[in-house]
Design a protein around this motif. Structure first.
Motif, PDB file in Angstrom:
ATOM      1  N   GLY A 356     -28.164  57.564 -17.059  1.00 48.49           N
ATOM      2  CA  GLY A 356     -28.926  58.298 -16.292  1.00 48.49           C
ATOM      3  C   GLY A 356     -28.155  59.503 -15.658  1.00 48.49           C
ATOM      4  O   GLY A 356     -28.893  60.414 -15.149  1.00 48.49           O
ATOM      5  N   VAL A 357     -27.073  59.508 -15.658  1.00 42.96           N
ATOM      6  CA  VAL A 357     -26.134  60.640 -14.966  1.00 42.96           C
ATOM      7  C   VAL A 357     -25.660  61.802 -15.962  1.00 42.96           C
ATOM      8  O   VAL A 357     -25.485  61.720 -17.003  1.00 42.96           O
ATOM      9  CB  VAL A 357     -24.754  59.834 -14.505  1.00 42.96           C
ATOM     10  N   ALA A 358     -25.937  63.208 -15.556  1.00 46.72           N
ATOM     11  CA  ALA A 358     -25.982  64.061 -16.376  1.00 46.72           C
ATOM     12  C   ALA A 358     -24.400  64.167 -16.868  1.00 46.72           C
ATOM     13  O   ALA A 358     -23.451  63.981 -15.893  1.00 46.72           O
ATOM     14  CB  ALA A 358     -26.257  65.509 -15.760  1.00 46.72           C
ATOM     15  N   ALA A 359     -24.209  64.457 -17.860  1.00 45.15           N
ATOM     16  CA  ALA A 359     -22.894  64.582 -18.405  1.00 45.15           C
ATOM     17  C   ALA A 359     -22.618  65.625 -19.593  1.00 45.15           C
ATOM     18  O   ALA A 359     -23.370  65.772 -20.473  1.00 45.15           O
ATOM     19  CB  ALA A 359     -22.528  63.372 -19.026  1.00 45.15           C
ATOM     20  N   ALA A 360     -21.454  66.273 -19.206  1.00 43.07           N
ATOM     21  CA  ALA A 360     -21.000  67.421 -20.212  1.00 43.07           C
ATOM     22  C   ALA A 360     -20.175  66.944 -21.250  1.00 43.07           C
ATOM     23  O   ALA A 360     -19.175  66.446 -20.757  1.00 43.07           O
ATOM     24  CB  ALA A 360     -20.575  68.486 -19.383  1.00 43.07           C
ATOM     25  N   GLN A 361     -20.231  67.305 -22.427  1.00 40.77           N
ATOM     26  CA  GLN A 361     -19.513  66.616 -23.463  1.00 40.77           C
ATOM     27  C   GLN A 361     -18.269  67.549 -23.708  1.00 40.77           C
ATOM     28  O   GLN A 361     -18.236  68.634 -23.998  1.00 40.77           O
ATOM     29  CB  GLN A 361     -20.257  66.681 -24.787  1.00 40.77           C
TER      30      GLN A 361
END
Length: 379
Positions: A356-361
């Motif tokens: 549920g935590v926004a994550a940049a790949q």
């Protein structure tokens, strides 16, 4: 420490004031000693202090046939491993799935290796089952030897060396320094030295070893720490550096169906031009054709969320589960970061959610990783 009862193990360094015990499977050593960000910075920037890895297992393989035998059993080319030289290798299932990761160094008479906590008996049992008529002797030395990691100064070559000039000031400890040693070295230390190390840390602190005293001894100028054995840093600091370096760990970045191609072990723990070993067909086929089923990614998490995703937490894309979190940490420069194993066909520019935590790949293993496309492991 016994070879099997890792849950009951407690390092003497856990007796230092301020020490907070790590969670399983790293029970028995400290997660931190009161100031995890400072501990991490001192390891990464100041190149000082050490990390207690005494919960890891230690296995020794002696005998004149040890190198050719291990060469045939593992994923690595170790047939001509020179004394003092280090290597990383994997034991695979017949279908190519990762079972154990071995961090090895040869001392001229035997190959020493450290393995994940609690797994030494399994490694020894497998090796014993494969002895046949080979002139080798396999021993679980987890009760006699422990592992300590320490950073090395800039410019020190990543080759196996003796422990001359280590924090203990001795020359009788075997040292491993490989490409996966996080810019440091792992030292095989007699377990009897752990209590002595704890005592020296207390003496360097100068006031019965309280957390405040240890911090003061390692304060401005780091005079006391430089003159003494150094301060211990917790496993949180070590793991943050490992995650930032994109280095997989068995049991964290792997599950029962992980193959080496998925997590970036090709080239570091797998030699692609050696003879047959168990599981090689799968590794070679995926390497030749490319497109591993899953791929390891590094995720920069939204720092405004005050929690880290746990191991196994879902990674989602457009409300669909596409993988799971393998390791998480708070890095002293990058903030909250995570490694995750996701489906190969997830777009490399896709924004993800980790629990549920926004994550940049950030790509570690490309979707088409194979013969002509290699993982982007950090130096």
């Amino acid at each position: 420490m016994t070879a099997t009862d890792t849950d009951a193990y407690a390092s003497p360094l856990l007796g230092l004031a301020g020490a907070v015990a790590a969670d399983p499977p790293d029970s028995g050593v400290a997660a931190h000693y009161g100031d995890p960000m400072r501990e991490q910075r001192r390891l990464a920037v100041d190149r000082m202090d050490f990390v207690d890895l005494s919960h890891r297992g230690v296995v020794r393989v002696a005998g004149p046939d040890r190198l050719s035998w291990l060469h045939a059993l593992t994923t690595q080319d170790v047939e001509h491993l020179a004394p003092g030289e280090s290597a990383s290798a994997l034991l695979l299932s017949p279908h190519g799935h990762v079972e154990h990761a071995l961090a090895m160094v040869d001392d001229g008479e035997a190959v020493w290796m450290h393995v994940e906590p609690g797994t030494a008996p399994q490694v020894v049992a497998f090796l014993e089952s494969m002895r046949f008529l080979m002139r080798v002797e396999v021993s679980d030395l987890s009760a006699e030897y422990a592992i300590r990691w320490e950073p090395t100064a800039e410019g020190v070559t990543a080759e196996g060396v003796t422990a001359e000039g280590t924090a203990e000031g001795t020359t009788d400890h075997l040292t491993r320094q490989g490409a996966d040693s996080l810019g440091g070295r792992e030292i095989f230390v007699p377990r009897s030295k752990l209590a002595e190390t704890a005592r020296r840390v207390v003496e360097a602190a100068g006031d019965t070893g309280s957390a405040a005293g240890v911090r003061e001894a390692a304060g401005a100028g780091d005079t006391a720490a430089a003159a003494g054995p150094g301060r211990p840093a917790g496993l949180w600091a070590y793991e943050a550096l490992r995650i930032a370096a994109h280095l997989p760990r068995a049991g964290f970045e792997t599950d029962h169906r992980t193959i080496p191609n998925e997590v970036g072990w090709l080239g570091t723990a797998v030699h692609l031009h050696k003879g047959c070993y168990r599981g090689q067909e799968t590794v070679a086929r995926v390497h030749t054709l490319g497109r591993p089923p899953r791929r390891l990614v590094f995720l920069h998490l939204d720092g405004s969320v005050d929690r880290l995703p746990g191991h196994g937490a879902p990674v989602t894309h457009e409300d669909r589960a596409v993988g799971f979190v393998t390791s998480s940490a708070r890095h002293f420069e990058m903030g909250p970061v995570t490694l995750a194993l996701i489906r190969r066909n997830v777009p490399v520019d896709a924004d993800l959610l980790a629990d549920g935590v926004a994550a940049a790949q950030e790509v570690v293993v490309p979707p088409d990783a194979g013969l002509h496309v290699r993982p982007k492991l950090r130096a």
